[in-house]
Design a protein around this motif. Sequence first.
Motif, PDB file in Angstrom:
ATOM      1  N   ILE A  67     -22.618  23.152  -4.807  1.00  0.00           N
ATOM      2  CA  ILE A  67     -21.201  23.212  -5.124  1.00  0.00           C
ATOM      3  C   ILE A  67     -20.978  24.428  -6.003  1.00  0.00           C
ATOM      4  O   ILE A  67     -21.834  24.750  -6.825  1.00  0.00           O
ATOM      5  CB  ILE A  67     -20.817  21.929  -5.886  1.00  0.00           C
TER       6      ILE A  67
ATOM      7  N   VAL B 126     -18.908  25.933  -8.969  1.00  0.00           N
ATOM      8  CA  VAL B 126     -18.087  25.483 -10.082  1.00  0.00           C
ATOM      9  C   VAL B 126     -17.602  26.712 -10.839  1.00  0.00           C
ATOM     10  O   VAL B 126     -18.407  27.454 -11.392  1.00  0.00           O
ATOM     11  CB  VAL B 126     -18.901  24.587 -11.034  1.00  0.00           C
ATOM     12  N   ALA B 127     -16.306  26.943 -10.846  1.00  0.00           N
ATOM     13  CA  ALA B 127     -15.775  28.167 -11.439  1.00  0.00           C
ATOM     14  C   ALA B 127     -14.856  27.879 -12.606  1.00  0.00           C
ATOM     15  O   ALA B 127     -14.049  26.950 -12.560  1.00  0.00           O
ATOM     16  CB  ALA B 127     -15.000  28.957 -10.383  1.00  0.00           C
ATOM     17  N   CYS B 128     -14.980  28.681 -13.640  1.00  0.00           N
ATOM     18  CA  CYS B 128     -14.030  28.579 -14.753  1.00  0.00           C
ATOM     19  C   CYS B 128     -12.831  29.458 -14.425  1.00  0.00           C
ATOM     20  O   CYS B 128     -12.977  30.646 -14.138  1.00  0.00           O
ATOM     21  CB  CYS B 128     -14.658  29.031 -16.066  1.00  0.00           C
TER      22      CYS B 128
ATOM     23  N   ARG C 262     -20.836  28.865 -11.427  1.00  0.00           N
ATOM     24  CA  ARG C 262     -22.209  28.379 -11.376  1.00  0.00           C
ATOM     25  C   ARG C 262     -22.391  27.440 -10.219  1.00  0.00           C
ATOM     26  O   ARG C 262     -21.442  26.888  -9.676  1.00  0.00           O
ATOM     27  CB  ARG C 262     -22.671  27.767 -12.694  1.00  0.00           C
TER      28      ARG C 262
ATOM     29  N   PHE D  48     -24.223  24.169  -8.375  1.00  0.00           N
ATOM     30  CA  PHE D  48     -24.560  22.828  -8.812  1.00  0.00           C
ATOM     31  C   PHE D  48     -25.024  22.016  -7.606  1.00  0.00           C
ATOM     32  O   PHE D  48     -24.335  21.952  -6.597  1.00  0.00           O
ATOM     33  CB  PHE D  48     -23.301  22.198  -9.422  1.00  0.00           C
TER      34      PHE D  48
ATOM     35  N   VAL E 111     -15.011  24.001  -7.105  1.00  0.00           N
ATOM     36  CA  VAL E 111     -14.366  23.252  -8.172  1.00  0.00           C
ATOM     37  C   VAL E 111     -13.897  24.240  -9.228  1.00  0.00           C
ATOM     38  O   VAL E 111     -14.645  25.131  -9.609  1.00  0.00           O
ATOM     39  CB  VAL E 111     -15.377  22.271  -8.784  1.00  0.00           C
TER      40      VAL E 111
END
Lengths: 171, 171
Positions: free
Chosen positions: A122, A124-126, A133, A135, A162
């Motif tokens: 997955i 995962v982005a800020c 990153r 996951f 995400v």
Amino acid sequence: MDGLGNSASIDMPTASAHRVSSGERIHAHERPGRLQAALQKRGVRLTRQRRILLEVMDNAERHLDADAILERARKLDSRVHRVTVYRTIDLLKRNGLIDELDLLHLRGGQHFYESHGPRDHIHVACLKCGKVREFESRLYEKLKKQIEQDCGIEITMTRTEVGGYCEKCRK
Amino acid sequence: MDGLGNSASIDMPTASAHRVSSGERIHAHERPGRLQAALQKRGVRLTRQRRILLEVMDNAERHLDADAILERARKLDSRVHRVTVYRTIDLLKRNGLIDELDLLHLRGGQHFYESHGPRDHIHVACLKCGKVREFESRLYEKLKKQIEQDCGIEITMTRTEVGGYCEKCRK
DNA sequence: ATAGATGCAAATATTTTGCCGCCAG
DNA sequence: CTGGCGGCAAAATATTTGCATCTAT
């Protein structure tokens, strides 16, 4: 702070290609080139520019878009044309050797590519700082099985992205 | 054949807009318009073209792209401009009232939009026939919680798109 | 030798922007 | 009345295609 989830912090793509090299566990392809080997085995013609492009993608430590791939390729050999980048990406997609990502279009409408290993993950982005990153999770594998069962589909590709705010950016 | 997973078969977007109207459970907004109500409450100015666009999106039975939205809007009132579609989409995104999807770029690089209800869902697409269905699952909710914990992120948006071959197309 | 690959230019596709006149509140 | 909104044209971004030429096998 991990357990099931593997992680690898990766900088958001930028025109200026500079690696963050968060050290270990980026993925796992080094010298000969996983992509090149795969294409060779399939009897695909290996041209000078393909070798270069495959090398770039094989050694990328983060998700590159077409532009970044071109830029890096040209540092190795300036005789690589943008169109060839797109055609090579297409070739690799058709052969199921790379995944196409959007990374939630944090910075525009382009696509990013990654030479996909055996395990799905997955992204995962800020939304603030742009860090992405990866996951992995057993739960994710379970979810896919559930979808296959309940929807009667045979899954061949998945994309989970995400977005949110990371610890630092919430402060 | 369902249990946890909800489902709603939806046709892939096409230039020729025709509804499949799989009957019940499309989502849950009818006459007054959920989007319009939401914007009004926020004190956003409601123009003639916005009303039309919101109505189109509120009543869409499948995922529409900008072009399809424009087309439908123009059937109601030909004085709607393409640029206004994009600006309205942007407005709704900024207000967190719609989600943007790529649907795995099955048919090009455009985006699709859906007026999002309270529950997240996964988009499951057949790569052959193009049918897209939605799928909800407690497992998905669990997975998101796991990501939040393990990655230390506060999730505000998610996008999960799954591609494969459906029962019919495997035969 | 030759099928398939590349380069180049131009076309497409999708979305965004600048500017100015218009209308909802 | 007035500040946000919409129309229009043009730009920007991202990707694809046609065609002539070149090259890996």
